[in-house]
Design an enzyme around this catalytic site. Structure first.
Site, PDB file in Angstrom:
ATOM      1  N   LYS A 144      22.706   3.047  24.732  1.00 34.43           N
ATOM      2  CA  LYS A 144      22.317   1.890  25.557  1.00 34.43           C
ATOM      3  C   LYS A 144      22.998   0.678  24.926  1.00 34.43           C
ATOM      4  O   LYS A 144      22.372  -0.346  24.623  1.00 34.43           O
ATOM      5  CB  LYS A 144      20.782   1.769  25.567  1.00 34.43           C
ATOM      6  N   ASP A 196      19.831   5.646  30.681  1.00 30.61           N
ATOM      7  CA  ASP A 196      19.051   5.708  31.927  1.00 30.61           C
ATOM      8  C   ASP A 196      19.826   6.458  33.004  1.00 30.61           C
ATOM      9  O   ASP A 196      19.274   7.313  33.718  1.00 30.61           O
ATOM     10  CB  ASP A 196      18.597   4.314  32.395  1.00 30.61           C
ATOM     11  N   TYR A 244      12.494   6.240  14.673  1.00 37.28           N
ATOM     12  CA  TYR A 244      11.660   7.243  13.994  1.00 37.28           C
ATOM     13  C   TYR A 244      11.591   7.039  12.483  1.00 37.28           C
ATOM     14  O   TYR A 244      10.930   7.813  11.795  1.00 37.28           O
ATOM     15  CB  TYR A 244      12.175   8.654  14.312  1.00 37.28           C
ATOM     16  N   ASP A 267      15.355  12.812  21.886  1.00 38.04           N
ATOM     17  CA  ASP A 267      14.005  13.377  22.002  1.00 38.04           C
ATOM     18  C   ASP A 267      13.611  13.440  23.484  1.00 38.04           C
ATOM     19  O   ASP A 267      13.176  14.482  23.998  1.00 38.04           O
ATOM     20  CB  ASP A 267      13.031  12.489  21.220  1.00 38.04           C
TER      21      ASP A 267
END
Ligand code: NAI
Length: 335
Positions: free
Chosen positions: A171, A204, A124, A228
């Site tokens: 991740k 995930d 972002y 988000d």
């Protein structure tokens, strides 16, 4: 003490749901003067600037704002004003409570967790460019300073709200440097909070686990992008975007806002659900220590939302925004 708070109604359904929120806050007797300012698409059309200087000055002075949703043009035009405000005021923590209400049809009952999303960096930062005409590149920035700060915030919030576990989402198996740094920072912070359990989950898997067993989670801390996405997933677990509030918190400034957008498909129809904006108002009241007013609104909302007939259309009810607002005000007066 009377507080002056910047109020940005925003675009689309913004004015309707923010009007509902200020009327409900007024009904509690909390002493607030609203300093009304503009931002977003309407401000851009009017002043050629989606974030006028006056609006920035007002937030700088008051240090606290309640904001409606702002439209961001897709692909072309100005960049997100929401992201600009978060970066300008260094609102490093995006706090999104995900709490079920009895009576609202949802995948799960009894969900009560808080997502703490890092709000200033990651993808972002908006650093992206075309490498060639057929290749685009976006840069993901993760710093130790911001990671430690958000993880400390998450553990402090857990302590304050007597929550027993912090789950860090990442991740790092793929992004070993950036997400690896976020994970390492979380582990470092956790060593100072021995009373709170710490675990980490790959993003995930986290999406699946939140859908299957959301009650396993209490505080979730995540870098910007995962936070988000998981926040909207969380809103979906408890009945949708119309009931999910948020706060953007910095060292000495905070902006509270519903998590949903300006909903152009229903704007001007007086059918938007104002609950998300109202609950953002509740977060604001707690932030300024108006606990009694906050509690009155929470109780009144819980009562009204129990009765499906009294809900707005998005959650299976029949009432307009105005009728729903009046029902909540009626309950506050009965308390
Ligand atoms: P959206 O959240 O505005 O709408 C998604 C769907 O949810 C629509 O069907 C809408 O009718 C419904 N919905 C949203 N809020 C509702 C409410 N309170 N009551 C009943 N139904 C509601 O998302 P969308 O359409 O992707 O975005 C529209 C605009 O909002 C875009 O310009 C986007 O950039 C902006 N946006 C602004 C945000 C902010 O200011 N914080 C956050 C998200 C999007």
């Amino acid at each position: 003490m009377e507080r002056i708070i910047t109020l940005i109604p925003g675009d689309g359904i913004g004015k309707g749901i923010i009007d509902a929120t200020t009327k409900i806050i007024e009904a509690t007797g909390a002493k607030i003067t609203w300093d009304v300012q503009e931002a977003g698409l309407l401000a851009n059309e009017k002043y050629g600037n989606p974030l006028p200087e006056e609006t920035l000055k007002s937030i700088e002075k008051n240090k606290i704002a309640l904001k409606g949703p702002l439209t961001t043009p897709v692909g072309v035009g100005f960049r997100s004003i929401n992201v600009a405000l978060r970066q300008h005021f260094k609102l490093f923590a995006n706090v999104r409570p995900i709490k079920s209400f009895d009576g609202i049809d949802s995948l799960h009952n009894g969900v009560d967790l808080v997502i703490v999303r890092e709000n200033t960096e990651d993808l972002y930062k908006g650093i992206e460019y075309m490498v060639t005409k057929d290749v685009a590149e976006s840069i993901k920035i993760i710093t130790k300073e911001a990671s430690l700060k958000i993880c400390n915030f998450a553990f402090d919030l857990a302590r304050q709200e007597k929550r027993n576990k912090v789950t860090l989402v990442h991740k790092a198996n793929i992004m070993k440097f950036s997400d690896g740094l976020f994970l390492k920072s979380g582990a470092e912070v956790s060593s100072n909070y021995k009373d709170i359990e710490f675990e980490d989950v790959i993003v995930d898997a986290m999406a699946m686990k939140m859908v299957m067993n959301p009650k396993d989670y209490s505080v979730i801390v995540a870098p910007n992008l995962y936070g988000d996405i998981l926040s909207d997933l969380g809103a979906g677990l408890i009945g949708g975007l119309g009931i999910a509030p948020s706060g953007n918190i910095g060292e000495n400034c905070a902006i509270f806002e519903p998590v949903h957008g300006s909903a152009p498909d229903i704007a001007g129809k007086n059918i938007a659900n104002p609950t998300s904006a109202i609950l953002s108002g509740v977060m604001l009241l707690k932030y300024i220590k108006e606990f009694e007013a906050a509690s009155k609104i929470e109780k009144a909302l819980e009562e009204v939302l129990k009765d499906k007939e009294k809900c707005t259309i998005d959650i299976g009810g029949k009432l307009s925004t105005t009728e729903f607002t009046n029902a909540v005000i009626g309950k506050i007066k009965d308390l």
